[in-house]
Design a protein around this motif. Structure first.
Motif, PDB file in Angstrom:
ATOM      1  N   THR A 251       7.700  -5.401  -4.179  1.00  0.00           N
ATOM      2  CA  THR A 251       6.462  -4.945  -3.544  1.00  0.00           C
ATOM      3  C   THR A 251       6.730  -3.738  -2.653  1.00  0.00           C
ATOM      4  OG1 THR A 251       5.480  -7.159  -3.592  1.00  0.00           O
ATOM      5  CG2 THR A 251       4.613  -5.614  -1.963  1.00  0.00           C
ATOM      6  N   THR A 255       5.399   0.129  -3.109  1.00  0.00           N
ATOM      7  CA  THR A 255       4.605   0.692  -2.012  1.00  0.00           C
ATOM      8  C   THR A 255       5.143   2.055  -1.589  1.00  0.00           C
ATOM      9  OG1 THR A 255       3.975  -1.502  -1.192  1.00  0.00           O
ATOM     10  CG2 THR A 255       3.872   0.339   0.381  1.00  0.00           C
ATOM     11  N   VAL A 260       2.424   5.268  -0.089  1.00  0.00           N
ATOM     12  CA  VAL A 260       1.582   4.647   0.937  1.00  0.00           C
ATOM     13  C   VAL A 260       2.263   4.863   2.300  1.00  0.00           C
ATOM     14  CG1 VAL A 260       0.549   2.515   1.787  1.00  0.00           C
ATOM     15  CG2 VAL A 260       0.756   2.911  -0.686  1.00  0.00           C
ATOM     16  N   GLN A 304      -4.896   1.680   3.240  1.00  0.00           N
ATOM     17  CA  GLN A 304      -3.475   1.363   3.083  1.00  0.00           C
ATOM     18  C   GLN A 304      -3.274  -0.137   2.875  1.00  0.00           C
ATOM     19  OE1 GLN A 304      -1.204   2.906   6.450  1.00  0.00           O
ATOM     20  NE2 GLN A 304      -2.638   4.598   6.626  1.00  0.00           N
ATOM     21  N   THR A 307      -4.399  -1.376  -0.517  1.00  0.00           N
ATOM     22  CA  THR A 307      -3.475  -0.961  -1.575  1.00  0.00           C
ATOM     23  C   THR A 307      -2.247  -1.860  -1.601  1.00  0.00           C
ATOM     24  OG1 THR A 307      -4.187   1.345  -1.394  1.00  0.00           O
ATOM     25  CG2 THR A 307      -2.060   0.940  -2.443  1.00  0.00           C
ATOM     26  N   VAL A 308      -1.672  -2.117  -0.430  1.00  0.00           N
ATOM     27  CA  VAL A 308      -0.475  -2.953  -0.375  1.00  0.00           C
ATOM     28  C   VAL A 308      -0.796  -4.383  -0.772  1.00  0.00           C
ATOM     29  CG1 VAL A 308       1.310  -3.882   1.146  1.00  0.00           C
ATOM     30  CG2 VAL A 308       0.638  -1.484   1.338  1.00  0.00           C
ATOM     31  N   ILE A 311      -0.832  -4.487  -4.468  1.00  0.00           N
ATOM     32  CA  ILE A 311       0.531  -4.453  -5.019  1.00  0.00           C
ATOM     33  C   ILE A 311       1.201  -5.806  -4.845  1.00  0.00           C
ATOM     34  CG2 ILE A 311       2.828  -3.440  -4.743  1.00  0.00           C
ATOM     35  CD1 ILE A 311       1.388  -0.865  -3.784  1.00  0.00           C
TER      36      ILE A 311
END
Length: 475
Positions: A251, A255, A260, A304, A307-308, A311
């Motif tokens: 992960t 990232t 990011v 942010q 998005t994480v 993921i």
């Protein structure tokens, strides 16, 4: 690539240099009550958080209160050829402040003034005894902050001397990028200045970068100018549990590779989560977890984080817990910063041998997972944390210091880990420095030619080898 195995619990056998009575008399005459030869004071200044033992304490401790105090103490040391060791709060992990060749300790903690805040230029100048928490407290009304966070409430002088970094390095860099200028007392007692408050300079050799990371072997820093940053408009922190360390690491890699701009991302393995839960009475899921923090505008932070989270879900991440208030964030980060103490308490009487490798982010999973397998097979209790956003992670092997077999096993694991990191294009130390423990590893990493060049610089700037001798490399 195999370096000789260092011994963690015994310092190298080096002859102690003589400290003449005339020198001690001159020291007392100059400093009065600010010079102590009391055993309890000397012992306090003769140990750190490393696993080294059986090192005699310094012969005296000078409590400096200004640059002139430091200069006068160093001049006396130069005159009598006596070693001098700078001391901050004693939180180093590699034996930096041990008096392996004797000499005196200069305690800089009373030099703890914030000298100049230049908010418009995003800089601040401090004395070396200012701690990172003190600095942020004194500048909070400006809307700025100093982001380097090595975990311990270390002094700015100590952080500069070891080129420290910590949890925020993935976004804000290390002390190397954030120290702009220095005032330094050289081995002769001369006071020099390096760098300026300007953002850049092409004026001669970069002496500031030479001093940052020199571990007290080239001079004593007495003023430090560092960069500041605007406090983010919005900050959000989160923890996320994973079914395996590999899932958490994958992960992080994705990232970072997607660009990011995450501010912090820390890995804590399931062993360490269990220890932290017991120590701090927390109820974290006892799985590998990532502790993350996002800085920016409210919209940017939201983007942010989403998005994480997306993921992480691809790799089985679950149980996201968000923290947007300062109190909630403090609770989460306290768990990370208490990891060392929680681990040591989990095995009463143990000492922790800490590793400090750092590898390119693309090789993080290879290095970390092989090392976990190796360490699990050894049977040595350990904790594992990492500033994995920049490829840096730390095993803490919890050994019985009176058990030679455990000491040897831990050192063998450390050597295998370092060799693996070097094969993958990494380094033996991402932030702790060389000190005593990693001297052999430095030679393996850089080669004899580079170490010889370092020795040449050391001899030129410190011809009598009085500045923290016996650290980084042997002379």
């Amino acid at each position: 690539m195999n370096a000789p195995t260092p011994t963690a619990h015994l310092a190298p056998e080096v002859a102690q240099r003589a400290v003449p009575d005339a020198f001690l008399a001159a020291l007392r005459a100059r400093f009065g009550n600010n010079c102590s030869t009391a055993l309890v004071v000397r012992e306090q200044h003769g140990r750190d958080e490393s696993a080294f033992t059986h090192v005699p304490p310094p012969a005296a401790v000078v409590f400096a209160e200004c640059t002139q105090d430091v200069a006068d103490a160093v001049k006396l040391c130069a005159e009598y050829k006596v070693p001098v060791i700078p001391f901050g709060v004693g939180s180093s992990l590699e034996g930096h402040l041990l008096a392996v060749q004797g000499g005196i300790s200069i305690d800089l903690t009373r030099m703890n003034k914030v000298l100049a805040i230049n908010a418009e230029d995003l800089t601040v100048t401090v004395q070396p005894g200012v701690t990172r928490k003190q600095l942020n407290e004194e500048i909070k009304s400006t809307g700025l902050f100093f982001p380097i966070d090595p975990g311990a409430d270390a002094t700015i002088g100590g952080m500069s001397a070891t080129r420290a970094s910590g949890t925020n390095a993935v976004r804000y860099g290390t002390m190397r990028e954030n120290v702009l200028a220095l005032e330094v007392v050289t081995s002769s007692g001369e006071v020099i200045r390096t760098g300026t408050r300007a953002k850049k300079s092409s004026a001669g050799y970069d002496l500031t970068r030479l001093m940052v990371g020199s571990e007290g072997t080239l001079g004593v820093m007495t003023e430090i100018t560092v960069r500041l940053y605007p406090l983010p408009e919005a900050i959000s922190a989160a923890i996320c549990s994973f079914p395996s360390i590999e899932a958490a690491v994958r992960t992080v890699i994705q990232t970072i590779q997607l660009g990011v701009p995450i501010a912090r991302v820390e890995l804590i393995d399931h062993n360490t989560v269990r220890m932290v839960n017991a120590y701090a009475k927390l109820g974290l899921r006892e799985e590998a977890l990532l502790l993350m923090e996002f800085h920016g505008s409210p919209a940017g932070v939201k983007e942010q984080a989403e998005t994480v989270q997306e993921i992480a879900s691809e790799f089985g991440g679950n149980a996201f817990e968000w923290a947007t208030t300062p109190e909630e964030r403090t609770r989460l980060w306290t768990a990370r910063h208490n990891a060392y103490f929680a681990a040591v308490q989990s095995r009463p009487g143990c000492r922790a041998i800490s590793t400090d490798t750092c590898v390119p982010i693309s090789r993080l999973a290879d290095c970390l997972l092989d090392s976990v397998t190796e360490t699990d097979a050894s049977g040595i209790p350990y904790f594992l944390v990492g500033h994995v956003g920049d490829g840096n992670f730390h095993f803490g092997y919890l050994i019985d210091p009176n058990n030679p077999q455990e000491c040897e096993t831990a050192e063998a694991l450390n050597q295998q880990l370092v060799n693996r990191a070097l094969r993958l294009g990494g380094t033996c130390t991402g932030e702790h420095g060389i000190g005593l423990h990693k001297m052999d590893f430095l030679r393996t990493e850089t080669g004899e030619g580079a170490v010889d060049m370092m020795r040449t610089i050391k001899r030129a700037l410190d011809p009598h080898n009085i500045m923290n001798p016996g650290k980084i490399f042997s002379m």
